[in-house]
Design a protein around this motif. Structure first.
Motif, short mmCIF file in Angstrom:
data_model
loop_
_atom_site.label_atom_id
_atom_site.label_comp_id
_atom_site.label_asym_id
_atom_site.label_seq_id
_atom_site.Cartn_x
_atom_site.Cartn_y
_atom_site.Cartn_z
N SER A 460 5.12 -4.83 -3.39
CA SER A 460 5.16 -4.62 -1.94
C SER A 460 4.46 -3.32 -1.58
O SER A 460 4.65 -2.30 -2.23
CB SER A 460 6.62 -4.56 -1.46
OG SER A 460 7.32 -5.73 -1.80
N ARG A 461 3.67 -3.34 -0.51
CA ARG A 461 3.06 -2.14 0.04
C ARG A 461 3.91 -1.65 1.21
O ARG A 461 3.92 -2.27 2.27
CB ARG A 461 1.62 -2.42 0.49
CG ARG A 461 0.63 -2.66 -0.64
CD ARG A 461 0.42 -1.42 -1.51
NE ARG A 461 0.08 -0.24 -0.72
CZ ARG A 461 -1.15 0.08 -0.34
NH1 ARG A 461 -2.17 -0.69 -0.67
NH2 ARG A 461 -1.37 1.18 0.36
N LEU A 462 4.62 -0.56 1.01
CA LEU A 462 5.56 -0.05 2.00
C LEU A 462 5.07 1.28 2.55
O LEU A 462 4.06 1.83 2.10
CB LEU A 462 6.94 0.12 1.35
CG LEU A 462 7.49 -1.13 0.63
CD1 LEU A 462 8.85 -0.83 0.01
CD2 LEU A 462 7.58 -2.31 1.58
N ALA A 463 5.80 1.80 3.53
CA ALA A 463 5.43 3.07 4.14
C ALA A 463 5.55 4.20 3.13
O ALA A 463 6.59 4.37 2.50
CB ALA A 463 6.32 3.34 5.35
N GLU A 464 4.49 4.98 2.98
CA GLU A 464 4.47 6.15 2.11
C GLU A 464 3.86 7.31 2.91
O GLU A 464 2.92 7.12 3.67
CB GLU A 464 3.64 5.90 0.86
CG GLU A 464 4.17 4.81 -0.05
CD GLU A 464 5.45 5.19 -0.77
OE1 GLU A 464 5.76 6.41 -0.82
OE2 GLU A 464 6.13 4.29 -1.27
N TYR A 465 4.40 8.51 2.71
CA TYR A 465 3.87 9.66 3.44
C TYR A 465 2.39 9.83 3.12
O TYR A 465 1.96 9.74 1.96
CB TYR A 465 4.64 10.92 3.06
CG TYR A 465 4.24 12.13 3.88
CD1 TYR A 465 4.31 12.12 5.27
CD2 TYR A 465 3.79 13.29 3.26
CE1 TYR A 465 3.95 13.22 6.02
CE2 TYR A 465 3.44 14.41 4.00
CZ TYR A 465 3.51 14.37 5.38
OH TYR A 465 3.15 15.47 6.12
N ALA A 466 1.60 10.08 4.17
CA ALA A 466 0.14 10.13 4.04
C ALA A 466 -0.31 11.48 3.50
O ALA A 466 -1.08 12.22 4.14
CB ALA A 466 -0.52 9.84 5.38
N THR A 467 0.14 11.81 2.29
CA THR A 467 -0.15 13.12 1.68
C THR A 467 -1.65 13.34 1.54
O THR A 467 -2.15 14.45 1.76
CB THR A 467 0.51 13.20 0.29
OG1 THR A 467 1.91 12.98 0.44
CG2 THR A 467 0.26 14.55 -0.35
N ILE A 468 -2.38 12.29 1.18
CA ILE A 468 -3.84 12.39 1.04
C ILE A 468 -4.54 11.97 2.33
O ILE A 468 -5.42 12.67 2.85
CB ILE A 468 -4.33 11.51 -0.13
CG1 ILE A 468 -3.71 11.98 -1.46
CG2 ILE A 468 -5.85 11.53 -0.20
CD1 ILE A 468 -4.10 13.37 -1.89
N GLN A 469 -4.15 10.81 2.87
CA GLN A 469 -4.85 10.27 4.04
C GLN A 469 -4.69 11.16 5.28
O GLN A 469 -5.59 11.22 6.12
CB GLN A 469 -4.34 8.86 4.35
CG GLN A 469 -4.60 7.84 3.27
CD GLN A 469 -3.55 7.86 2.17
OE1 GLN A 469 -2.55 8.56 2.27
NE2 GLN A 469 -3.77 7.07 1.14
N GLY A 470 -3.55 11.85 5.37
CA GLY A 470 -3.35 12.71 6.54
C GLY A 470 -4.39 13.79 6.66
O GLY A 470 -5.16 13.83 7.64
#
Length: 686
Positions: A460-470
Motif C-alpha cells: 500500500s502507498r500511504l501518506a508519508e511526510y514529504a521529507t524529500i519532496q517538500g
C-alpha cells in the motif's frame, strides 16, 4: 524468427562486475552527474537527513529501546539502546553498542547494519547482521549486549541471504544456504536447520527442506508467555507457502491446516490467520482479507472450527497489519486509504476500542504500530505522520488508551499554503482509482507534477511526510501525487489480485488514468507530468515510457525490472513468477510481452526524457535491466536518456544519508529541468 531470450546485443551488460560493463556504467553516470548534480540541494537534503533533532523511532525488546542513528559524523550509524524508562522521558540516555563506521575501518569492509535478531529474554545476546555493500546478503555474528562486543567463538554465519531465530540461549533455528544448505533458483536458502552451540553448522540436520523451484525457507520463533513455538515455512512462490510449527507437545514439525495463500502469526497458544482468498472452514465462509483468531491447536490437531473472525473487510475498510500486546490484539485498518488503529480484547469477546492518536490535523495521516512487547505489557508505540505533518511518536495503552506524544520531528520545509487532498480517477474498465495530491491550495495555471506509484505485491502507498519532496519540489510550487493503483494493498488482497499476471495491464491503465485526470482537472498538462517509481514501480514507469509516452513529460525509473523475458534468470527474479508469470511458459510469455518495456521500445516513437538509476550491489533486482534499457534506448531511438549507477546501496540504491541526498538531488534537478525549464508557459497552457 528473433529469439527474445538470447537474441540481444546488450547481454554483455548482464555481467554485473565485468570491467567493460562497469566502465560503461561509470561513463554514463559521470555524464548524468555532470548534467544534473546539485550540490546545494544535496547539502540541504543531507542536513535534513542528518538533523540531530530528527525523530527516533525505536524497536522495543523488554526493558530496552533500540535504534540505529546516522548523522554526518557516523554515516553508517551507531547501533545503540536506551532504557525504557529513559526513553519515556523524551531525553534518552543512549548506550552505544556498535559503531558501524569504526567496525568497517577496523576490518577493512564498509559494513552496513542490516538488523539484529534478539535472543530469549534475559540472555542479553543478539545476532547482529551486517551487509558488506548494502545488498540483501549479510553476515551474522553473535553479540553480547551487556558487554557491547561480539562473542568470541559465538554463532557466526558468512554472507548469505539467511534467516535466523533463537530457540534457546544455545540453539538457533537457521534458514541458510551455507555449509551444504543449498539455494533455491531464486537465490534463497532451501533448508531450515537446528544449530546447537559448539557444533558445526554442516552437521545440523534439516528440519524442513524446499525444492530448487521453491522461493525460500523462512524461520521464526514465538516465545510469548511460557510457550516456545518454532515456526518454519516453505514459500512455494511469493504468495503461497506451507507453514510448520513444533512445540514441547509437538517435537516434530506439524503443518498448519490453513490455506497456502493465508498469512499466519503465532502468539502463545493462539494463532491469527489472514485470508487472501475466500476460505470456508467448519462450514463458515470467510472472504479474502478476513482475520481469524483461535487456539493454535485448532489448526494443528483440529479442523479449524474454533477460529473466530475478528475482522471482516468491507468495500472501503481493509486490514493493513496487526500486532499483539500482552492482553490485546491491535489492528491497523485502512478506510479509503486512511489508517486507524483498533484494539481488540480477547477476554471480552474481541470487543473493539478505537485508539486516538491525539493529533489534531486536517492532513491525511498514516499511523503504524512501531513497538510493542507481547510479554511485557499493553504499552503501544504509534508512529503518525502525513504528507504535510511531521512524524510524531506516541505512546499509549492498548487496554486503556491515553495517548501521549513522546517526540515530534521538526518541519523540514515550509508547508504554509499547501494542502493534501484525495481524488478519484476512472480507469479503462470503469474502476475508481484514488490518489493523493499535495500542493498549493490554489493552483494558478498548469503546475509541474511528480506522479508516484507502485502497484504490486499488495504493497500500500500511504501518506508519508514529504521529507524529500517538500524541500526539493513542493516549496518551489510543484505538485506531488501518489496513486493508489491496483496491484497494491490499499483495498485488501482483492485489489492486489486484480492486477496479477495476465491482468497486469490494469495497474498501468490505473496509473495513466490518474495522469489524465490531473490534466482533466486542469492541475497540469501532460508535458508537465513526471512519473517516478522504483523496483516494481520501476516496471510501472517503464511501461509509462513505452506504452503511454504522450502522457508524460519525463520518466524517472529506479532499480527496475524491465526485461521481462529474462527477469527470472537475473538476481532474485525467479521469486516473482507468481506476480508476473513465467516467461519460459509460452502461454505466459504471450501476456508478459505486453508489459515488458525492454521489448516494447519502438525506434519510430518519440519518448520523453528519462533518468534510470540502479546500484551495482543490488542483489535483489540488480543493475543489469536498467543498463540494458538505457543502452537499447540510446542505440535504437532518438530518446534523451540518462543513467546513474551507484556501487553500494543494494536495492535501496544508496547506502547512507550522503548518497541518498545526492541521488535525490539529481533526480529532482532532472525533473525540474524537464518539467519546468524546458516547458514554456504558453506551450504548457495550450
Amino acid at each position: 524468427m528473433a529469439d527474445p531470450l538470447n537474441d540481444d546485443p546488450h547481454l554483455w551488460l548482464e555481467d554485473i562486475r565485468d570491467e567493460k560493463a562497469l566502465a560503461w556504467a561509470r561513463e554514463r553516470t559521470a555524464e548524468t552527474e555532470a548534467a544534473y548534480s546539485d550540490p546545494a540541494l544535496a547539502r540541504r537534503l543531507r542536513g535534513i537527513l542528518d538533523d540531530p533533532d530528527r525523530i527516533v523511532v525505536p524497536s522495543r525488546h523488554g526493558e530496552w529501546m533500540y535504534d540505529l542513528w546516522r548523522d554526518a559524523a557516523n554515516p553508517r550509524g551507531l547501533w545503540r539502546r536506551a532504557s525504557h524508562t529513559s526513553f519515556l522521558t523524551g531525553t534518552p540516555e543512549w548506550q552505544v553498542l556498535l559503531d558501524i563506521d569504526a567496525l568497517g575501518r577496523d576490518e577493512g569492509t564498509p559494513w552496513a547494519f542490516a538488523g539484529a535478531v534478539h535472543g530469549p529474554r534475559g540472555t542479553q545476546r543478539a545476532l547482529v547482521q551486517l551487509s558488506p555493500d548494502g545488498g540483501d546478503a549479510h553476515v551474522a555474528r553473535e553479540f553480547d549486549l551487556a558487554a557491547a562486543r561480539f562473542v568470541d567463538d559465538g554463532f557466526a554465519l558468512a554472507a548469505d541471504k539467511s534467516h535466523s531465530a533463537w530457540l534457546d540461549p544455545d540453539t538457533l533455528l537457521v534458514g541458510t544456504a551455507l555449509e551444504g544448505g543449498a539455494q533455491t533458483d531464486s537465490g534463497y536458502p532451501r533448508t531450515a536447520r537446528v544449530w546447537r552451540r559448539g557444533t558445526d553448522l554442516a552437521a545440523a540436520s534439516p528440519v524442513i527442506e524446499a525444492q530448487p523451484s521453491d522461493v525460500a525457507v523462512f524461520v521464526g520463533v514465538d516465545r510469548t508467555g511460557d510457550d516456545v513455538t518454532a515456526i518454519s515455512s516453505i514459500a512455494h512462490d511469493f504468495f503461497h507457502q506451507e507453514s510448520f510449527v513444533w512445540t514441547a507437545d509437538h517435537p516434530n514439525p506439524v503443518r498448519l491446516a490453513v490455506p497456502d495463500d493465508a498469512y499466519t502469526n503465532v502468539h502463545g497458544d493462539l494463532i491469527a490467520v489472514r485470508t487472501t482468498t475466500d476460505w470456508t472452514v467448519a462450514g463458515v465462509a470467510h472472504p479474502g482479507g478476513t482475520l481469524l483468531v483461535g487456539p493454535l491447536a485448532t489448526v494443528t490437531d483440529g479442523d479449524g472450527s474454533e477460529l473466530t473472525a475478528v475482522f471482516t473487510p468491507t468495500a472501503t475498510a481493509v486490514l493493513e497489519d496487526w500486532s499483539w500486546t500482552k492482553r490485546r490484539l491491535v489492528l491497523t485498518v485502512l478506510e479509503n486509504v486512511r489508517s486507524r488503529i483498533v484494539s481488540l480484547d480477547p477476554a471480552d469477546g474481541w470487543a473493539q476500542t478505537d485508539i486516538d492518536t491525539g493529533i489534531e490535523s486536517s492532513d491525511i495521516l498514516t499511523v503504524d504500530v512501531v513497538a510493542a512487547d507481547a510479554d511485557e505489557d499493553d504499552e503501544l508505540w504509534l508512529f503518525a505522520r502525513g504528507f504535510l505533518t511531521p512524524q510524531t511518536l506516541i505512546v499509549t495503552d492498548a487496554a486503556a488508551p491515553a495517548p501521549s506524544v513522546v517526540d515530534q520531528a521538526p518541519a523540514v520545509f515550509d508547508a504554509d499554503g499547501l494542502v493534501t487532498t484525495q481524488h478519484w480517477a476512472v480507469s479503462a474498465d470503469g474502476t475508481r482509482i484514488p490518489y493523493f495530491q499535495i500542493g498549493r491550495r490554489e493552483i494558478d495555471g498548469p503546475a509541474p507534477v511528480i506522479l508516484s506509484g507502485y502497484g504490486g505485491f499488495e504493497v500500500s502507498r500511504l501518506a508519508e511526510y514529504a521529507t524529500i519532496q517538500g524541500p526539493a519540489w513542493l516549496e518551489a510550487g510543484g505538485v506531488y501525487v501518489v496513486a493508489n493503483i491496483r496491484g497494491g494493498g490499499e483495498f485488501g488482497p482483492a485489489w492486489h489480485l486484480a492486477a496479477l499476471r495476465e491482468n497486469r495491464h490494469r495497474a498501468y491503465e490505473d496509473f495513466v488514468a490518474v495522469a489524465r485526470d490531473l490534466v482533466a482537472r486542469q492541475v497540469t498538462t501532460a508535458e508537465r507530468i513526471g512519473c517516478h517509481g522504483g523496483s516494481n514501480g520501476g516496471l510501472l514507469v517503464g511501461n509509462m515510457l513505452t506504452q503511454f509516452p504522450d502522457d508524460f513529460g519525463a520518466v524517472v525509473c529506479g532499480v527496475p525490472l524491465l526485461d521481462m523475458r529474462r527477469y527470472t534468470r537475473l538476481s532474485a527474479g525467479a521469486s516473482w513468477i507468481a506476480e508476473y508469470g513465467d516467461p519460459d511458459d509460452p502461454a505466459d510469455w504471450e501476456f508478459i510481452r505486453t508489459f515488458s518495456p525492454y521489448h516494447l521500445i519502438d525506434p519510430d516513437r518519440a519518448y520523453p526524457p528519462s533518468l534510470f538509476y540502479a546500484a551495482t550491489s543490488d542483489d535483489r533486482v540488480g543493475p543489469v535491466q536498467a543498463r540494458k534499457m538505457v543502452a537499447r534506448l540510446t542505440d535504437e531511438t532518438d530518446a534523451e536518456v540518462h543513467y546513474l549507477e551507484q556501487d553500494e546501496g543494494g536495492h535501496a540504491a544508496s547506502i547512507d544519508n550522503g548518497a541518498k541526498a545526492a541521488l535525490q538531488a539529481t533526480i529532482h534537478t532532472f525533473l525540474t529541468d524537464a518539467l519546468v525549464r524546458r516547458v514554456s508557459p504558453v506551450r504548457a497552457a495550450s
